[in-house]
Write an enzyme that holds these catalytic residues in place. Structure first.
Site, PDB file in Angstrom:
ATOM      1  N   LYS A   1      -1.329   9.135 -21.063  1.00 22.18           N
ATOM      2  CA  LYS A   1      -2.356   8.163 -21.401  1.00 22.18           C
ATOM      3  C   LYS A   1      -3.509   8.225 -20.393  1.00 22.18           C
ATOM      4  CE  LYS A   1      -2.457   3.362 -22.324  1.00 22.18           C
ATOM      5  NZ  LYS A   1      -1.804   2.058 -22.354  1.00 22.18           N
TER       6      LYS A   1
ATOM      7  N   LYS B   1      -6.748   4.897 -15.137  1.00 19.58           N
ATOM      8  CA  LYS B   1      -7.750   4.598 -14.111  1.00 19.58           C
ATOM      9  C   LYS B   1      -7.447   5.300 -12.815  1.00 19.58           C
ATOM     10  CE  LYS B   1      -9.436  -0.171 -14.300  1.00 19.58           C
ATOM     11  NZ  LYS B   1      -9.115  -1.508 -13.791  1.00 19.58           N
TER      12      LYS B   1
ATOM     13  N   LYS C   1       4.596   2.556  -6.557  1.00 21.18           N
ATOM     14  CA  LYS C   1       3.520   2.249  -5.606  1.00 21.18           C
ATOM     15  C   LYS C   1       4.046   2.233  -4.178  1.00 21.18           C
ATOM     16  CE  LYS C   1       0.328  -0.394  -8.512  1.00 21.18           C
ATOM     17  NZ  LYS C   1      -0.250  -1.742  -8.741  1.00 21.18           N
TER      18      LYS C   1
END
Ligand code: TRP
Length: 329
Positions: free
Chosen positions: A193, A196, A112
């Site tokens: 996977k 979001k 991040k």
């Protein structure tokens, strides 16, 4: 006493069928056997900039979705992190026992941080706040996805370090629940996977997607070069579609095999789409009803926060005492 379960979901972005089939569906089933606290982690969301109006709307939407999928506020607590002040208080106290090197090693922090122009201190503290969420309620079990396992390990390390510095205070939590949910992969990329934060328009099916959108997404899902389902050579894309089908229909393996063996991909996808639409329909219907009644949602959040606040306060008092902070004798 029932073992206590705690988990958190960020109110940014929308929930998709991977979240539902992998986690939420299971959260609903365990409500009778565990004391569950499901937290909307708005304080975590603001570790990167959020548009205030969108964040505010996202919190309410997530609360309504929790209710719509079947989390029952009479059994489980649905709460907003910032409405119980103990989360932020305990996070500070834990920050003071956490070596900064532990935090700098977190892979999610590194990922991040690399994407931010300016890295807020909150991003580094993120896992300490998560530890506070869990330890505040002395939760034994914390169901999370693989991407959060490192944070869970850190939570255990922080709890152990605190316990050894100041004496037995925290329950050291475990990660796993006895039952696991389905692992749903991205429709456009069945090797990763469903996420979001992925940006592709055909990556995820959101719980509130209308039927037409669901059909479109599934018809475009990546398969492979074969024409029809071959269980001896099942590519990841087709396997993922069948996993989704099975998770919604709850058909046993044998029935799924018999039904789909040799079926052409076009036909297979149509059936998968209809199963998803049928599975989401009752959730969407409940969502529309619940979200229209904002006062009801607000009442649920208030009642749940009031119910669990005493647990949080007890832990904060205990930690203050252990550390020598002022509490009235
Ligand atoms: N970090 C988690 C995620 O992004 C959300 C979270 C915050 C959480 N606090 C938690 C999960 C406590 C489990 C327990 O998925």
């Amino acid at each position: 006493m029932k073992p206590r379960v705690f988990s958190g979901v960020q109110p940014s972005g929308s929930l998709h069928i991977g979240n539902y089939l992998g986690a939420l569906k299971n959260w609903v089933t365990i409500q009778d056997d565990y004391e569950c606290i499901y937290c909307i982690v708005d304080l975590h969301a603001i570790t990167v900039y959020q548009d205030p109006a969108e964040l505010r709307a996202g919190i309410e939407r997530l609360a309504a979705l929790f209710l719509a999928v079947g989390i029952d506020p009479a059994k489980s607590s649905i709460m907003v992190q910032s409405s119980v002040s103990g989360h932020a208080e305990l996070a500070w106290m834990l920050t003071c026992v956490t070596p900064v090197g532990w935090l700098e090693r977190m892979t999610q922090y590194k990922d991040k941080a690399a994407r931010q122009k300016t890295v807020g201190d909150g991003l580094l503290q993120y896992p300490v706040l998560m530890a506070a969420d869990i330890l505040l309620y002395q939760a034994q079990i914390v169901p999370v996805g693989e991407d959060q396992v490192q944070h869970l390990e850190l939570t255990r390390d922080i709890a152990q370090r605190f316990n050894s510095l100041y004496g037995e205070t925290f329950v050291v939590p475990e990660t796993k629940l006895p039952t696991v949910g389905a692992r749903i992969m991205g429709l456009d990329d069945p090797e990763t996977k469903m996420s979001k934060s992925a940006t592709g328009a055909y990556h995820a099916i959101y719980l509130l997607d209308p039927p037409e959108m669901i059909r479109k997404k599934i018809m475009r899902a990546k398969t492979d070069t074969q024409p029809a389902v071959d269980f001896d050579h099942l590519g990841p894309g087709v396997a993922n579609l069948l996993t989704i089908f099975q998770a919604f229909t709850e058909w046993p393996d044998e029935k799924v095999r018999r039904h789909f063996a040799g079926k052409r991909y076009g036909e297979t996808k149509k059936e998968v789409a209809e199963a998803v639409i049928a599975g989401l329909e009752p959730i969407q219907q409940r969502y529309r009803k619940i979200s229209a009644d904002r006062a009801y949602v607000a009442d649920v959040l208030d009642r749940c926060a009031a119910r669990i606040r005493p647990i949080a306060e007890e832990t904060v008092q205990l930690v203050k005492k252990r550390m020598g902070l002022y509490t009235r004798a």
